[in-house]
Design a protein around this motif. Structure first.
Motif, mmCIF file in Angstrom:
data_model
loop_
_atom_site.group_PDB
_atom_site.id
_atom_site.type_symbol
_atom_site.label_atom_id
_atom_site.label_comp_id
_atom_site.label_asym_id
_atom_site.label_seq_id
_atom_site.Cartn_x
_atom_site.Cartn_y
_atom_site.Cartn_z
ATOM 1 N N LEU A 217 -17.365 34.746 29.758
ATOM 2 C CA LEU A 217 -17.793 35.500 28.582
ATOM 3 C C LEU A 217 -19.236 35.971 28.708
ATOM 4 O O LEU A 217 -19.538 37.146 28.464
ATOM 5 C CB LEU A 217 -17.614 34.646 27.323
ATOM 6 C CG LEU A 217 -18.132 35.251 26.014
ATOM 7 C CD1 LEU A 217 -17.396 36.541 25.675
ATOM 8 C CD2 LEU A 217 -17.992 34.237 24.890
ATOM 9 N N ASP B 158 -12.357 42.613 22.551
ATOM 10 C CA ASP B 158 -12.723 41.450 23.361
ATOM 11 C C ASP B 158 -13.309 40.389 22.424
ATOM 12 O O ASP B 158 -13.313 40.551 21.204
ATOM 13 C CB ASP B 158 -13.740 41.871 24.440
ATOM 14 C CG ASP B 158 -13.796 40.904 25.620
ATOM 15 O OD1 ASP B 158 -13.635 39.683 25.419
ATOM 16 O OD2 ASP B 158 -14.016 41.373 26.751
ATOM 17 N N GLU B 159 -13.829 39.326 22.975
ATOM 18 C CA GLU B 159 -14.471 38.270 22.184
ATOM 19 C C GLU B 159 -15.622 38.879 21.369
ATOM 20 O O GLU B 159 -16.224 39.866 21.792
ATOM 21 C CB GLU B 159 -15.019 37.180 23.110
ATOM 22 C CG GLU B 159 -13.956 36.475 23.924
ATOM 23 C CD GLU B 159 -13.090 35.558 23.086
ATOM 24 O OE1 GLU B 159 -13.587 34.977 22.110
ATOM 25 O OE2 GLU B 159 -11.894 35.442 23.400
#
Length: 170
Positions: free
Chosen positions: A61, A87-88
């Motif tokens: 990440l 995405d995150e």
């Protein structure tokens, strides 16, 4: 006529990525797609987006956040912004910050962005008037808190209402 085959070459070399090389190749592909050159083949662009998505799990990440943040010219590709917005949260936040789209592109993708990504986008003060208006249109829905029994509650409220009579009727 000059042929730009950088994306095609990067895609060809993307197969067989090792864990150590995943971040470097992910960053290279991200950088190429972020430029949004019009001379890339549309199938190569679609393939690149697909590869970025599928390889994201191999790239830590923090490395994805750093890669997106390091894009010198920002992100000029609406499809790439769409991908990164899902995405995150740390990646989505940086992607919304680094995005460099024209108003007409923002208007096209804002309805398809997730609530969180639109929230990150609202933090920007440099959006055009049309993009800011598009965000405002979605603000009412974005700030609603979900309630598991919303439908049944609406029915209960509707049936519990007293019959309304008009003051104009005699």
């Amino acid at each position: 006529m000059r042929i730009d085959d950088r994306l095609e070459t990067a895609l060809r070399n993307f197969d067989g990525v090792t864990a150590q090389g995943a971040t470097g190749q992910w960053h290279q592909l991200l950088d190429l797609l972020a430029q949004n050159p019009s001379n890339f083949d549309i199938e190569d662009v679609a393939g690149g987006l697909e590869r970025l998505h599928s390889a994201a799990g191999q790239v830590p990440l923090q490395d994805r956040v750093s890669c997106v943040n390091s894009l010198q010219r920002g992100i000029r590709s609406a499809p790439l912004i769409m991908l990164l917005s899902h995405d995150e949260p740390p990646v989505a936040a940086v992607a919304m910050q680094r995005a460099q789209l024209e108003d007409h592109d923002w208007i096209e993708i804002i309805p398809r962005l997730g609530t969180r990504a639109r929230g990150f986008l609202r933090l920007r003060t440099d959006l055009g008037q049309a993009a800011a208006h598009a965000l405002q249109v979605f603000s009412a829905g974005d700030f609603l808190l979900p309630y598991a029994g919303q439908e049944s509650l609406a029915v209960e409220i509707e049936t519990a209402k007293p019959a309304q009579t008009s003051h104009w009727q005699s």
